[in-house]
Design a protein around this motif. Sequence first.
Motif, short mmCIF file in Angstrom:
data_model
loop_
_atom_site.label_atom_id
_atom_site.label_comp_id
_atom_site.label_asym_id
_atom_site.label_seq_id
_atom_site.Cartn_x
_atom_site.Cartn_y
_atom_site.Cartn_z
N LEU A 60 0.82 -1.21 0.00
CA LEU A 60 0.00 0.00 0.00
C LEU A 60 0.86 1.26 0.00
O LEU A 60 0.50 2.27 -0.61
CB LEU A 60 -0.92 -0.01 1.22
N LEU A 61 2.00 1.19 0.66
CA LEU A 61 2.88 2.35 0.72
C LEU A 61 3.44 2.68 -0.67
O LEU A 61 3.55 3.86 -1.04
CB LEU A 61 4.02 2.09 1.70
N GLU A 62 3.76 1.67 -1.45
CA GLU A 62 4.25 1.92 -2.80
C GLU A 62 3.16 2.53 -3.68
O GLU A 62 3.44 3.37 -4.54
CB GLU A 62 4.74 0.61 -3.41
N LYS A 63 1.92 2.12 -3.47
CA LYS A 63 0.81 2.71 -4.23
C LYS A 63 0.65 4.19 -3.91
O LYS A 63 0.40 5.01 -4.80
CB LYS A 63 -0.48 1.95 -3.93
N VAL A 64 0.78 4.53 -2.64
CA VAL A 64 0.65 5.93 -2.24
C VAL A 64 1.78 6.76 -2.83
O VAL A 64 1.56 7.88 -3.33
CB VAL A 64 0.63 6.04 -0.70
N LEU A 65 3.00 6.25 -2.80
CA LEU A 65 4.14 7.00 -3.32
C LEU A 65 4.06 7.21 -4.82
O LEU A 65 4.64 8.17 -5.35
CB LEU A 65 5.44 6.28 -2.97
N SER A 66 3.36 6.35 -5.53
CA SER A 66 3.25 6.49 -6.98
C SER A 66 2.46 7.73 -7.39
O SER A 66 2.55 8.16 -8.54
CB SER A 66 2.61 5.24 -7.58
N PHE A 67 1.68 8.30 -6.47
CA PHE A 67 0.90 9.50 -6.78
C PHE A 67 1.62 10.78 -6.39
O PHE A 67 1.12 11.88 -6.67
CB PHE A 67 -0.45 9.45 -6.05
N LEU A 68 2.76 10.70 -5.75
CA LEU A 68 3.47 11.89 -5.29
C LEU A 68 4.40 12.42 -6.38
O LEU A 68 5.01 11.64 -7.12
CB LEU A 68 4.28 11.58 -4.03
N PRO A 69 4.56 13.74 -6.47
CA PRO A 69 5.50 14.30 -7.45
C PRO A 69 6.95 14.09 -7.02
O PRO A 69 7.23 13.70 -5.88
CB PRO A 69 5.13 15.79 -7.48
N GLY A 70 7.86 14.37 -7.94
CA GLY A 70 9.27 14.13 -7.66
C GLY A 70 9.82 14.98 -6.53
O GLY A 70 10.66 14.52 -5.76
#
Length: 231
Positions: A60-70
């Motif tokens: 779930l943490l990887e899914k959340v990080l995929s929506f964050l900008p660089g």
Amino acid sequence: MSPFVNAPPERASNRAPEKVRAKTAVAVPRGPITRRQHSLANKREENEKRSLLLKLNDDLLEKVLSFLPGRELASMETVCTHFRYGGWLAANKAPMPEVSAKRKLDALELGDMPPGFKKMKWSRKLAVVEERETPLTSESIAIGMWVRVKTEMATVKRLCRGDGEDQDYAVGWEAGMDDTIGKPFLVGVVSRAYRKSPVVGLSVPNGLVAIAGGRFPTYGWFFPLEALEHV
């Protein structure tokens, strides 16, 4: 001491000792050492206690990080040890923000990038590429920064020639400027004379116009600000 009074002093033996003691390996200290490192480590520990993201599992943490900008991914390693080293223990695992940023970059077409881009972290690279969505302005353009000539040659030519009713003072178009399309260059000069928007002089190796004077002038080409974008 020699038993004879007038005897020469005994010389030290040059022979190596029969048994040489092996040096014991000294463990390299890990963790914070300096006062600043201790302060940053304490702040990261406090952030980890208050964080709700760390209560999620890794999937779930990887899914959340995929929506964050660089830019957000690049700053996460400064606030949490888990995102800085990739895990709570010293495991040979890439940090999650770096993995997420690399996946996004693999799906993008980067083109030619300025020197030093390859040595950046993946999250920092993503932050640089995402700035392309933000147009350059007269306040943001500055000498010494890297910009890219836009990829649409017809649009760049029209802007340089000043074609159209709404176009400003023309800077002209030369045959050698074809090689600059879609490539990054260093800003050598920014001129706001004769135009509403600035004219930017880019340092180009095969340029024929002296964009900056001095004992060793800098050669390149002039472009209107509207024909440039972030790298």
